[in-house]
Motif scaffolding. Structure first.
Motif, PDB file in Angstrom:
ATOM      1  N   GLY A 178       0.800  -1.229   0.000  1.00 25.01           N
ATOM      2  CA  GLY A 178       0.000   0.000   0.000  1.00 25.01           C
ATOM      3  C   GLY A 178       0.827   1.269   0.000  1.00 25.01           C
ATOM      4  O   GLY A 178       0.379   2.309  -0.478  1.00 25.01           O
ATOM      5  N   GLN A 179       2.048   1.192   0.527  1.00 23.55           N
ATOM      6  CA  GLN A 179       2.902   2.380   0.566  1.00 23.55           C
ATOM      7  C   GLN A 179       3.293   2.806  -0.836  1.00 23.55           C
ATOM      8  O   GLN A 179       3.209   3.978  -1.193  1.00 23.55           O
ATOM      9  CB  GLN A 179       4.161   2.084   1.391  1.00 23.55           C
ATOM     10  CG  GLN A 179       3.873   1.888   2.866  1.00 23.55           C
ATOM     11  CD  GLN A 179       3.475   3.188   3.530  1.00 23.55           C
ATOM     12  OE1 GLN A 179       4.160   4.191   3.411  1.00 23.55           O
ATOM     13  NE2 GLN A 179       2.344   3.182   4.210  1.00 23.55           N
ATOM     14  N   GLU A 181       1.698   1.951  -3.538  1.00 30.89           N
ATOM     15  CA  GLU A 181       0.475   2.336  -4.249  1.00 30.89           C
ATOM     16  C   GLU A 181       0.057   3.762  -3.903  1.00 30.89           C
ATOM     17  O   GLU A 181      -0.321   4.536  -4.784  1.00 30.89           O
ATOM     18  CB  GLU A 181      -0.653   1.361  -3.916  1.00 30.89           C
ATOM     19  CG  GLU A 181      -0.438   0.000  -4.548  1.00 30.89           C
ATOM     20  CD  GLU A 181      -1.553  -0.970  -4.213  1.00 30.89           C
ATOM     21  OE1 GLU A 181      -2.386  -0.645  -3.333  1.00 30.89           O
ATOM     22  OE2 GLU A 181      -1.595  -2.049  -4.830  1.00 30.89           O
ATOM     23  N   ALA A 182       0.134   4.098  -2.618  1.00 29.48           N
ATOM     24  CA  ALA A 182      -0.256   5.456  -2.212  1.00 29.48           C
ATOM     25  C   ALA A 182       0.658   6.480  -2.878  1.00 29.48           C
ATOM     26  O   ALA A 182       0.194   7.493  -3.401  1.00 29.48           O
ATOM     27  CB  ALA A 182      -0.188   5.587  -0.694  1.00 29.48           C
ATOM     28  N   ALA A 183       1.960   6.191  -2.870  1.00 35.28           N
ATOM     29  CA  ALA A 183       2.908   7.134  -3.471  1.00 35.28           C
ATOM     30  C   ALA A 183       2.648   7.273  -4.974  1.00 35.28           C
ATOM     31  O   ALA A 183       2.614   8.383  -5.513  1.00 35.28           O
ATOM     32  CB  ALA A 183       4.339   6.672  -3.219  1.00 35.28           C
ATOM     33  N   ARG A 184       2.443   6.130  -5.646  1.00 29.94           N
ATOM     34  CA  ARG A 184       2.197   6.189  -7.100  1.00 29.94           C
ATOM     35  C   ARG A 184       0.887   6.886  -7.406  1.00 29.94           C
ATOM     36  O   ARG A 184       0.773   7.604  -8.389  1.00 29.94           O
ATOM     37  CB  ARG A 184       2.201   4.779  -7.717  1.00 29.94           C
ATOM     38  CG  ARG A 184       3.478   3.986  -7.594  1.00 29.94           C
ATOM     39  CD  ARG A 184       4.690   4.688  -8.176  1.00 29.94           C
ATOM     40  NE  ARG A 184       4.563   5.129  -9.551  1.00 29.94           N
ATOM     41  CZ  ARG A 184       4.867   4.397 -10.619  1.00 29.94           C
ATOM     42  NH1 ARG A 184       5.328   3.185 -10.479  1.00 29.94           N
ATOM     43  NH2 ARG A 184       4.727   4.897 -11.834  1.00 29.94           N
ATOM     44  N   SER A 185      -0.145   6.661  -6.553  1.00 32.51           N
ATOM     45  CA  SER A 185      -1.449   7.275  -6.829  1.00 32.51           C
ATOM     46  C   SER A 185      -1.367   8.801  -6.716  1.00 32.51           C
ATOM     47  O   SER A 185      -2.198   9.511  -7.258  1.00 32.51           O
ATOM     48  CB  SER A 185      -2.516   6.736  -5.872  1.00 32.51           C
ATOM     49  OG  SER A 185      -2.425   7.368  -4.609  1.00 32.51           O
ATOM     50  N   LEU A 186      -0.350   9.292  -6.002  1.00 34.27           N
ATOM     51  CA  LEU A 186      -0.174  10.744  -5.892  1.00 34.27           C
ATOM     52  C   LEU A 186       0.610  11.304  -7.075  1.00 34.27           C
ATOM     53  O   LEU A 186       0.862  12.503  -7.137  1.00 34.27           O
ATOM     54  CB  LEU A 186       0.551  11.081  -4.593  1.00 34.27           C
ATOM     55  CG  LEU A 186      -0.283  10.893  -3.321  1.00 34.27           C
ATOM     56  CD1 LEU A 186       0.606  10.826  -2.091  1.00 34.27           C
ATOM     57  CD2 LEU A 186      -1.295  12.023  -3.175  1.00 34.27           C
ATOM     58  N   GLY A 187       1.031  10.422  -7.981  1.00 30.53           N
ATOM     59  CA  GLY A 187       1.733  10.886  -9.170  1.00 30.53           C
ATOM     60  C   GLY A 187       3.241  10.786  -9.087  1.00 30.53           C
ATOM     61  O   GLY A 187       3.952  11.232  -9.974  1.00 30.53           O
ATOM     62  N   MET A 188       3.744  10.180  -7.990  1.00 31.49           N
ATOM     63  CA  MET A 188       5.193  10.005  -7.907  1.00 31.49           C
ATOM     64  C   MET A 188       5.640   8.922  -8.874  1.00 31.49           C
ATOM     65  O   MET A 188       4.924   7.936  -9.082  1.00 31.49           O
ATOM     66  CB  MET A 188       5.610   9.595  -6.490  1.00 31.49           C
ATOM     67  CG  MET A 188       5.562  10.702  -5.494  1.00 31.49           C
ATOM     68  SD  MET A 188       6.275  10.135  -3.927  1.00 31.49           S
ATOM     69  CE  MET A 188       5.064  10.782  -2.802  1.00 31.49           C
ATOM     70  N   SER A 189       6.853   9.081  -9.436  1.00 32.59           N
ATOM     71  CA  SER A 189       7.406   8.031 -10.272  1.00 32.59           C
ATOM     72  C   SER A 189       7.880   6.897  -9.365  1.00 32.59           C
ATOM     73  O   SER A 189       7.957   7.068  -8.148  1.00 32.59           O
ATOM     74  CB  SER A 189       8.577   8.568 -11.087  1.00 32.59           C
ATOM     75  OG  SER A 189       9.650   8.848 -10.216  1.00 32.59           O
ATOM     76  N   GLN A 192      10.922   8.058  -7.453  1.00 37.71           N
ATOM     77  CA  GLN A 192      10.580   9.035  -6.413  1.00 37.71           C
ATOM     78  C   GLN A 192       9.949   8.333  -5.213  1.00 37.71           C
ATOM     79  O   GLN A 192      10.273   8.630  -4.061  1.00 37.71           O
ATOM     80  CB  GLN A 192       9.599  10.074  -6.962  1.00 37.71           C
ATOM     81  CG  GLN A 192      10.246  11.116  -7.853  1.00 37.71           C
ATOM     82  CD  GLN A 192       9.224  12.015  -8.513  1.00 37.71           C
ATOM     83  OE1 GLN A 192       8.070  11.626  -8.708  1.00 37.71           O
ATOM     84  NE2 GLN A 192       9.640  13.220  -8.869  1.00 37.71           N
ATOM     85  N   VAL A 197       9.606   7.346  -0.018  1.00 38.46           N
ATOM     86  CA  VAL A 197       8.630   6.595   0.785  1.00 38.46           C
ATOM     87  C   VAL A 197       9.159   5.226   1.212  1.00 38.46           C
ATOM     88  O   VAL A 197       9.150   4.883   2.392  1.00 38.46           O
ATOM     89  CB  VAL A 197       7.298   6.431   0.012  1.00 38.46           C
ATOM     90  CG1 VAL A 197       6.333   5.570   0.810  1.00 38.46           C
ATOM     91  CG2 VAL A 197       6.692   7.794  -0.268  1.00 38.46           C
TER      92      VAL A 197
ATOM     93  N   ASN B  76       2.260   9.429 -14.661  1.00 35.74           N
ATOM     94  CA  ASN B  76       2.309  10.153 -13.390  1.00 35.74           C
ATOM     95  C   ASN B  76       1.566  11.482 -13.459  1.00 35.74           C
ATOM     96  O   ASN B  76       0.989  11.931 -12.481  1.00 35.74           O
ATOM     97  CB  ASN B  76       3.759  10.364 -12.966  1.00 35.74           C
ATOM     98  CG  ASN B  76       4.472   9.038 -12.776  1.00 35.74           C
ATOM     99  OD1 ASN B  76       3.921   8.113 -12.210  1.00 35.74           O
ATOM    100  ND2 ASN B  76       5.693   8.949 -13.298  1.00 35.74           N
ATOM    101  N   ASN B  90      -3.043   3.986   4.190  1.00 33.17           N
ATOM    102  CA  ASN B  90      -1.724   4.007   3.551  1.00 33.17           C
ATOM    103  C   ASN B  90      -0.986   5.328   3.726  1.00 33.17           C
ATOM    104  O   ASN B  90      -0.372   5.833   2.799  1.00 33.17           O
ATOM    105  CB  ASN B  90      -1.835   3.686   2.052  1.00 33.17           C
ATOM    106  CG  ASN B  90      -2.367   2.290   1.809  1.00 33.17           C
ATOM    107  OD1 ASN B  90      -2.638   1.565   2.753  1.00 33.17           O
ATOM    108  ND2 ASN B  90      -2.520   1.913   0.561  1.00 33.17           N
TER     109      ASN B  90
END
Lengths: 278, 245
Positions: A178-179, A181-189, A192, A197, B76, B90
């Motif tokens: 989930g970590q 996924e959360a980072a990617r869902s915010l648009g991070m590559s 990144q 994270v 992204n 999360n």
């Protein structure tokens, strides 16, 4: 002046504590001394250390051994710290390759880990010293010469890099999906998310095994004596072969390694405590 | 109806032999609030995760604001426009609430620290926990964590918000606070796709309800129509189960 003030202060605290203790006793619920929380190993080790340290430092023979191996001690520390720093970077890079979906990067890093982990460090150091170094020297017409410390450092770094690769991999994979996924869902590559994270959490988790390997590496650095480097062990052996005082010679070597590793393990504990997530 | 902001066309998604999403097509207009309900294992969450490509689709097309996510030049950029709130929050446990909200603003939106913090504080105030900015996730209750997670998504100024069972991991007394935040968002005109069984929220905020089962959409309608006069037999069965619990 500072001393006096401090002393008065301490006395005051002591008195306050005594009053508090007396109060508890009077009420009949004195707190038991937390026997299980006392770091017994530190106490025992300190006592033994003081006895040995005293007898060593008052003995002319031991002082002579210590003076003799001092240069070796410096080399041991130097090689360990540089090799470990390189191994940390190598391990991180290959560790990241071990968790990618890219089949080529994954295959390369797996091959590296399996080969380097499967060959004894002693053999790797011999290879670096007597195979790779002459080959490189011949191939480059003497421009690249790893003779001596560079060969030893590279050998240790490559070997421990493989162990650390697995440490990093396990750390990264231990972070909940989930970590990422959360980072990617915010648009991070992907990178990144890794950097900001996943890795900060993973590295906190792997501090104990990283510290373990640091200490193991310090001890394994004694193997570099085989390519004729005057490290702590080599200097100890030299002393023994000159004086035939094996008892004092190897006692000193063992003691110095022990002091160094204890110091390192203390350092690791401090780092762990400092970086713990509240 | 205006140009849809989300268009899903004949999407399929399988996990091994399990067909999670089967030939689903749907559209969401800007400002619309769509709630997806259905029995567990119906593919609701998977469908939601296909919208921002957290689950890459097997076939079909997902078009976000005119851009197909399968051939977007930079996924992204698309994801930065779609906020997502997860069942288990999360949050990043090594960062404070404020840092959780500023991180993506800085590295994705390239805002400077000061601007990111200002926006983060605004969003925390909006979800009603401005005073918790310095707390780590482990120091917050589930409801507070979920509100930080919503603030984190909102701080990116997304055009769409996806909610994946946002209240199902919460203690009963925590649910209302989170639902209130979601209701406010819906009233402000945010486009929302929500997987949830909170019928109170559905009645109060949903423009449209979609019922899924076995990976497919069975029926979709306004909540009034669907709850009073469901057309499909499976819809009736499912509704009778969740409404009489």
């Amino acid at each position: 002046m500072g001393l006096g003030g401090n002393w008065a202060n301490r006395t005051y605290h002591w008195e306050v504590n005594m009053i508090a203790e007396a109060e508890k006793l009077r009420r009949g619920r004195a707190l038991p001394i937390p026997w299980e929380r006392i770091p017994w190993w530190v106490i025992i080790l300190s006592i033994v250390g003081i006895i040995i340290g005293w007898s060593v430092l008052t003995s002319e023979t031991y002082l002579r051994v210590i003076r003799f191996v001092m240069g070796g001690l410096k080399l041991t520390l130097q090689v360990t710290f540089i090799s470990y720093a390189i191994a940390l970077v190598v391990g991180l890079i290959f560790g990241l390759m071990r968790v990618t979906k890219n089949p080529i990067l994954y295959a390369v890093s797996t091959l590296y880990v399996e080969v380097m982990r499967g060959v004894p460090l002693l053999v790797i150091i011999l290879y670096m010293g007597y195979v790779i170094t002459p080959m490189l020297r011949d191939a480059t017409g003497g421009r690249i010469d790893l003779q001596g410390i560079p060969a030893a450092v590279l050998g240790m770094a490559i070997c421990y890099g493989a162990y650390l690769t697995e440490v990093y991999r396990s750390g990264i994979q231990s972070i909940e999906r989930g970590q990422m996924e959360a980072a990617r869902s915010l648009g991070m590559s992907y990178l990144q998310a890794m950097r900001h994270v996943i890795l900060p959490q993973a590295i906190r988790r792997i501090l104990p095994p990283l510290g373990n390997d640091f200490i193991a590496m310090l001890k394994d650095s004694s193997l570099i004596a085989v390519i004729a480097l005057p490290d702590l062990l080599q200097m100890g052996r030299l002393y023994v072969s000159r004086t035939f005082r094996a008892f004092e010679g190897y006692n000193t070597v063992a003691l110095l390694y022990l002091v160094l590793t204890l110091f390192l393990s203390l350092l690791v504990r401090i780092v762990e405590r400092r970086t713990a997530i509240e | 109806m205006s140009e849809p902001i989300i268009a899903i066309e004949n999407v399929y998604k399988s996990f091994g032999h399990v067909k999670a999403v089967v030939d689903v097509s749907m559209e969401v207009a800007p400002g619309e609030v769509v709630v997806i309900i259905g029995p567990s294992g119906a593919g609701k969450s998977t469908l939601l995760r296909c919208i921002n490509n957290l689950e890459p689709i097997d076939s079909g097309r997902v078009i976000i604001d005119g851009v197909s996510i399968t051939d977007a030049p930079d996924i992204n950029e698309v994801r930065a426009e779609i906020g997502m709130v997860f069942q288990l929050f999360n949050l990043f446990p090594h960062l404070t609430a404020l840092e959780n909200i500023t991180l993506a603003q800085r590295v994705v939106r390239r805002r400077d620290q000061e601007e990111a913090e200002t926006i983060a504080r605004e969003q925390l105030a909006k979800v009603g926990i401005a005073e918790k900015w310095d707390s780590y996730p482990s120091q917050l209750s589930g409801g507070q964590q979920q509100r930080v997670a919503i603030a984190r998504a909102l701080a990116m100024y997304p055009k769409i918000m996806l909610f994946d069972e946002p209240t199902s991991a919460l203690d009963p007394e925590m649910i209302k606070g989170v639902l209130d935040v979601m209701l406010d968002l819906a009233r402000e005109g945010m486009t929302m796709v929500v997987v949830s069984h909170e019928m109170g929220f559905v009645r109060a905020a949903a423009d449209r309800v979609i019922i899924m089962d076995n990976g497919s959409i069975i029926e979709e309608d306004t909540p009034e129509e669907l709850f009073t006069a469901p057309k499909e037999e499976r819809t009736k069965q499912f509704l009778s189960q969740i409404l009489h619990q």
